[in-house]
Design an enzyme around this catalytic site. Structure first.
Site, short mmCIF file in Angstrom:
data_model
loop_
_atom_site.label_atom_id
_atom_site.label_comp_id
_atom_site.label_asym_id
_atom_site.label_seq_id
_atom_site.Cartn_x
_atom_site.Cartn_y
_atom_site.Cartn_z
CG HIS A 57 -1.79 -1.15 1.41
ND1 HIS A 57 -2.77 -1.46 0.51
CD2 HIS A 57 -1.85 -2.10 2.38
CE1 HIS A 57 -3.41 -2.56 0.93
NE2 HIS A 57 -2.86 -2.97 2.05
CG HIS A 217 -6.61 -5.52 1.62
ND1 HIS A 217 -7.26 -4.73 2.52
CD2 HIS A 217 -5.30 -5.46 1.92
CE1 HIS A 217 -6.36 -4.21 3.35
NE2 HIS A 217 -5.17 -4.63 3.01
#
Lengths: 332, 332
Positions: A57, A217
């Site tokens: 991320h 996700h």
């Protein structure tokens, strides 16, 4: 799988090794474990701020460790929590007596491990640990179940500024919670990403499809449909954000336009143009706009929009300077 | 074509309209033309610095307009030069008597139009204009023919700092040319991008292929082949860069790791790890590493590596603070 890497098994190790070399002026690690990242030159007596979570991320989460923001970050494999032990080691390293605040997103693995780390720090080291959890993703109806996504940037920013002003753990916690309570985010995904060890995309979207509300996700969103115009996508994203925040005419917000990885800045500005229109029509004032990549999902195409409702107190801490390897802001 | 936009025909207009709203504290435009961007609050008596070029490369080119860097930028459609008239209007707006320096990449359309604009500024307005052209892409053998790519960031940074110190046009030009002479870049592409008005990718690469040396508009590179490991890709990219620069043991460089649009930061750090190894083995010192997206090709996957050879003079200007909507650096 089209990625620049040596092996899926060494992806995070190679990434972190490169990162410590690139930013050796700011980052180091403790307990001989590259997954336990701490800031060099911790300020004595300052409340320590820790975050953590799975990799994939960037700049989340470690990118916000630096002056005026966080002090440490425990780092997991791609989309996996780090261990409680790694979090505990970071906690010990960044505590200088004023206690530690954990700020992280609302995911099961992270919650379990951070809670264990807080207990270890309390029982073994007598370190007081508070926790503020990011739950800004309004794509879930139940507030307690909401995921933490890009809006956590504002929580880091406010908490980091409060800690830098040497406020107490209670005050830093109060301000971090206040920031978390005043940020809401909605995302849209246009294409999936691939976890290196899995080797194939985590979901599929047709060439003409998008999914509104998808998590970072690949968690299911609220509507999958045909790719629409930028203006209509923004309208659909802003509606639940505005409903959640109960913004009134005259209220003031900061806006975070966040690319998920593969969406160009050009498309963010096309989208921001509509955000500005919608907010202006409602008489909501825009204090500051952040654009770029703040919380990604590797090479996922898509974006998120976060609104952060400001009052004089939150604005003061938002405006304070910060300087990390991934985010630098002068005093606003 | 999977993009967040309203219409291919309004893509740049919508993008710029959003951009002026987002950064109204820094950016404005002249001659009623959103393609002629200038900085607010131009410093009187300072050499004016202008750049320009086609859209689709954010933060290039306009992103480097701001304190300590550039004063104006003329903006074309995607991958198309702006007009000489637009450049001329920017030139007039940023000149305060000390003259103007053009800094742009080596592309035919840009050269023709900037040359015309310089003539107009000279004949019509008696503004002295100098030019420094970025030619950092070493994938072409003939130095005069080389394209300007991400390395122009260092030219902007040095020239911007020199102008901010109120040096003369001759000195700013000398330092910008010195910076341009000391930077070399090599890129690799993994996937193409799509020009909105064209609607299909500008080239094709098989699922297991890469192209070393490809330009930021998809210009042919030096070798197309199977996607290799990160370490071997970096080795192949660095070889011509190092050959071009004639770096010796003890020399010092800044490194720019640049994502082309869709390549995650994680992969940049995996790659930087090898850059650091190769340079360290040769005894070349790394003064500063920049990572992120500095010159993109919309949603193209791939990256470039630039090395900038430093001496005391270049380092001084590299270290000076800068603050633009897309790049902020404190004094190093």
């Amino acid at each position: 799988m089209k990625k620049i890497l040596n092996s899926p098994d060494t992806f995070i190790k190679d990434m972190l090794t490169g990162l410590y070399k690139a930013h050796s002026d700011v980052y180091t690690y403790v307990n001989d474990d590259i997954h336990s990242l701490v800031k060099k030159n911790i300020t004595p007596g300052k409340v320590g701020l820790a975050t953590g979570g799975g990799s994939g991320h960037l700049p989340l989460f470690l990118g916000y460790v630096g002056d005026g923001m966080l002090d440490g970050c425990s780092i997991g494999e791609v989309f996996q929590s780090s261990s409680a032990e790694q979090m505990h080691e970071v906690t010990k390293a960044i505590d200088t007596g004023a206690g530690v605040l954990y700020i992280y997103g609302n995911y099961g693995g992270d919650r379990m491990n951070f809670d264990m780390a807080a207990e270890m720090a309390d029982f073994e080291d007598d370190i007081k640990v508070n926790t503020v959890i990011g739950r800004d993703d309004v794509s879930s109806n139940h507030k307690e179940n909401r995921r933490g996504v890009a809006g956590i940037f504002f929580v880091y920013k406010v908490a980091g500024a409060a800690a830098a002003e040497m406020l107490s753990l209670e005050e830093v916690t109060r301000l971090a919670q206040k920031a978390a309570d005043n940020v809401a985010t909605m995302g849209v995904a246009l294409s999936p990403c691939t976890i290196p060890r899995v080797g194939h995309p985590s979901f599929e979207l047709a060439e003409d499809e998008m999914e509104i509300g998808m998590g970072i996700h690949g968690e299911a969103g609220i509507r999958r449909g045909k790719l629409d115009t930028a203006d209509r996508i923004v309208d659909e994203m802003l509606e639940p954000v505005l409903a959640d925040m109960d913004l009134q005419e005259g209220d003031e917000v900061a806006v975070l336009m966040n690319g998920l990885g593969a969406t160009p800045l050009e498309e963010q500005y096309v989208s921001y143009n509509r955000v500005h229109e919608v907010l202006s029509e409602k008489g909501i004032k825009i204090f500051k706009v952040y654009t770029g990549e703040y919380a990604t999902s590797m090479e996922m195409a898509g974006m998120s929009i976060s609104l952060f409702k400001l009052d004089a107190e939150l604005k003061k801490y938002l405006c304070r300077p910060a300087n990390t390897p991934f985010f630098t802001q002068l005093q606003l």
